[in-house]
Structure formats: structure tokens, C-alpha cells
Design a protein around this motif. Structure first.
Motif, PDB file in Angstrom:
ATOM      1  N   GLN A  70      -9.139   5.589   7.133  1.00 25.47           N
ATOM      2  CA  GLN A  70      -8.666   5.169   5.823  1.00 25.47           C
ATOM      3  C   GLN A  70      -7.662   4.021   5.943  1.00 25.47           C
ATOM      4  O   GLN A  70      -7.724   3.057   5.181  1.00 25.47           O
ATOM      5  CB  GLN A  70      -8.039   6.355   5.080  1.00 25.47           C
ATOM      6  N   LYS A  71      -6.752   4.106   6.929  1.00 23.37           N
ATOM      7  CA  LYS A  71      -5.790   3.017   7.138  1.00 23.37           C
ATOM      8  C   LYS A  71      -6.508   1.720   7.498  1.00 23.37           C
ATOM      9  O   LYS A  71      -6.198   0.655   6.956  1.00 23.37           O
ATOM     10  CB  LYS A  71      -4.820   3.370   8.263  1.00 23.37           C
ATOM     11  N   ASN A  72      -7.464   1.806   8.423  1.00 25.64           N
ATOM     12  CA  ASN A  72      -8.197   0.608   8.839  1.00 25.64           C
ATOM     13  C   ASN A  72      -9.049   0.050   7.706  1.00 25.64           C
ATOM     14  O   ASN A  72      -9.171  -1.174   7.567  1.00 25.64           O
ATOM     15  CB  ASN A  72      -9.078   0.912  10.048  1.00 25.64           C
ATOM     16  N   ASP A  73      -9.624   0.915   6.900  1.00 26.65           N
ATOM     17  CA  ASP A  73     -10.431   0.457   5.776  1.00 26.65           C
ATOM     18  C   ASP A  73      -9.567  -0.264   4.752  1.00 26.65           C
ATOM     19  O   ASP A  73      -9.945  -1.330   4.241  1.00 26.65           O
ATOM     20  CB  ASP A  73     -11.146   1.653   5.143  1.00 26.65           C
ATOM     21  N   ASP A  74      -8.390   0.280   4.462  1.00 29.04           N
ATOM     22  CA  ASP A  74      -7.467  -0.377   3.537  1.00 29.04           C
ATOM     23  C   ASP A  74      -7.021  -1.732   4.076  1.00 29.04           C
ATOM     24  O   ASP A  74      -6.965  -2.725   3.339  1.00 29.04           O
ATOM     25  CB  ASP A  74      -6.245   0.507   3.274  1.00 29.04           C
ATOM     26  N   PHE A  75      -6.707  -1.775   5.371  1.00 22.99           N
ATOM     27  CA  PHE A  75      -6.284  -3.036   5.986  1.00 22.99           C
ATOM     28  C   PHE A  75      -7.410  -4.069   5.925  1.00 22.99           C
ATOM     29  O   PHE A  75      -7.186  -5.237   5.622  1.00 22.99           O
ATOM     30  CB  PHE A  75      -5.863  -2.797   7.434  1.00 22.99           C
ATOM     31  N   TYR A  76      -8.644  -3.631   6.196  1.00 25.52           N
ATOM     32  CA  TYR A  76      -9.793  -4.537   6.166  1.00 25.52           C
ATOM     33  C   TYR A  76      -9.997  -5.094   4.763  1.00 25.52           C
ATOM     34  O   TYR A  76     -10.217  -6.299   4.588  1.00 25.52           O
ATOM     35  CB  TYR A  76     -11.047  -3.801   6.639  1.00 25.52           C
ATOM     36  N   LYS A  77      -9.906  -4.240   3.756  1.00 25.25           N
ATOM     37  CA  LYS A  77     -10.087  -4.714   2.384  1.00 25.25           C
ATOM     38  C   LYS A  77      -8.996  -5.704   1.999  1.00 25.25           C
ATOM     39  O   LYS A  77      -9.266  -6.722   1.354  1.00 25.25           O
ATOM     40  CB  LYS A  77     -10.089  -3.528   1.421  1.00 25.25           C
ATOM     41  N   LYS A  78      -7.750  -5.399   2.411  1.00 29.88           N
ATOM     42  CA  LYS A  78      -6.643  -6.311   2.120  1.00 29.88           C
ATOM     43  C   LYS A  78      -6.845  -7.643   2.839  1.00 29.88           C
ATOM     44  O   LYS A  78      -6.613  -8.708   2.277  1.00 29.88           O
ATOM     45  CB  LYS A  78      -5.328  -5.666   2.551  1.00 29.88           C
ATOM     46  N   LEU A  79      -7.321  -7.576   4.073  1.00 24.90           N
ATOM     47  CA  LEU A  79      -7.515  -8.782   4.874  1.00 24.90           C
ATOM     48  C   LEU A  79      -8.643  -9.645   4.322  1.00 24.90           C
ATOM     49  O   LEU A  79      -8.536 -10.874   4.290  1.00 24.90           O
ATOM     50  CB  LEU A  79      -7.830  -8.374   6.315  1.00 24.90           C
ATOM     51  N   MET A  80      -9.726  -9.042   3.881  1.00 28.02           N
ATOM     52  CA  MET A  80     -10.877  -9.802   3.399  1.00 28.02           C
ATOM     53  C   MET A  80     -10.657 -10.389   2.014  1.00 28.02           C
ATOM     54  O   MET A  80     -11.304 -11.359   1.636  1.00 28.02           O
ATOM     55  CB  MET A  80     -12.131  -8.913   3.382  1.00 28.02           C
ATOM     56  N   ASN A  81      -9.748  -9.829   1.253  1.00 30.13           N
ATOM     57  CA  ASN A  81      -9.546 -10.309  -0.120  1.00 30.13           C
ATOM     58  C   ASN A  81      -8.385 -11.289  -0.256  1.00 30.13           C
ATOM     59  O   ASN A  81      -8.176 -11.818  -1.331  1.00 30.13           O
ATOM     60  CB  ASN A  81      -9.304  -9.114  -1.053  1.00 30.13           C
ATOM     61  N   ASN A  82      -7.657 -11.554   0.814  1.00 32.20           N
ATOM     62  CA  ASN A  82      -6.479 -12.402   0.708  1.00 32.20           C
ATOM     63  C   ASN A  82      -6.488 -13.414   1.852  1.00 32.20           C
ATOM     64  O   ASN A  82      -6.416 -13.042   3.023  1.00 32.20           O
ATOM     65  CB  ASN A  82      -5.225 -11.527   0.768  1.00 32.20           C
TER      66      ASN A  82
END
Length: 117
Positions: A70-82
Motif C-alpha cells: 500500500q505504501k509503495n502503491d501510494d508513492f507510485y501514484k504520487k510519483l506518476m501524477n506529479n
């Protein structure tokens, strides 16, 4: 009180037989059955207890890996959208730079580090 003692009849032969052979046979059988079920059977208490311990260990690992996912998924989403996050991550972890820019990497010598006591 003495009248009560006199009224108690001696045990009959049938009662003595039950106490001596039948009841002890049941207790011995139940005792042997319990010993067999606790120590020797393939589904004994000891084996079941050990397997429950392994299940608990694997459930703890599952919970840990789900939280890490869940932490890695949140980080990935934040990274891909910004775009700024992507640039920050690339600069910090891969030492990428912009043209005409220099990067200085400072390394601390652990042999000379002073421990605080």
C-alpha cells in the motif's frame, strides 16, 4: 451420628467389582486415549499448536507485505501524477542533473565519526 454409621451397609460384591475392574478400566482407557491424542497422533495437540504458530507468523508477514504494498502503491501514484516529484526522486536517487549543473556527493567517513555517549 452413630446411628448413621451403623445403617451404612457393607459394599456388595457387585459394587466392589465395579470399583475394582470396570471403573479403573474406563479411567485407564481415557487416560491412554488422552496421552495418545496429545503426543502421538498425527493431529495431536502439539502438532496443531505448532501449525497454529506458523499460521500466525504467516498472517503477520501477510499484513506487513500488504502495508508495504500500500505504501509503495501510494508513492507510485504520487510519483506518476506529479512532475516535480519525479524530478525530485530522480535527482535524489539516481543523481540526475540538469544541463550546466554540477552535483556534489558528500560521504561521511564512518571510521572517524565520533560517537556520542
Amino acid at each position: 451420628m452413630e446411628d448413621l454409621i451403623k445403617e451404612i451397609k457393607p459394599k456388595s460384591p457387585a459394587v466392589k467389582f465395579l470399583q475394582k475392574y470396570v471403573i479403573t478400566k474406563y479411567f485407564v482407557t481415557i487416560f491412554l486415549f488422552l496421552v495418545w491424542m496429545i503426543f502421538f497422533d498425527s493431529t495431536s495437540f502439539l502438532v496443531v499448536n505448532e501449525l497454529n504458530g506458523e499460521i500466525n507468523k504467516y498472517e503477520d508477514q501477510l499484513a506487513y507485505y500488504q502495508s508495504e504494498y500500500q505504501k509503495n502503491d501510494d508513492f507510485y501514484k504520487k510519483l506518476m501524477n506529479n512532475k516535480e516529484e519525479k524530478e525530485k526522486y530522480a535527482r535524489e536517487n539516481y543523481f540526475m542533473k540538469k544541463p550546466n549543473e554540477e552535483i556534489f556527493i558528500l560521504v561521511v567517513d564512518s571510521t572517524k565519526a565520533v560517537k556520542k555517549e
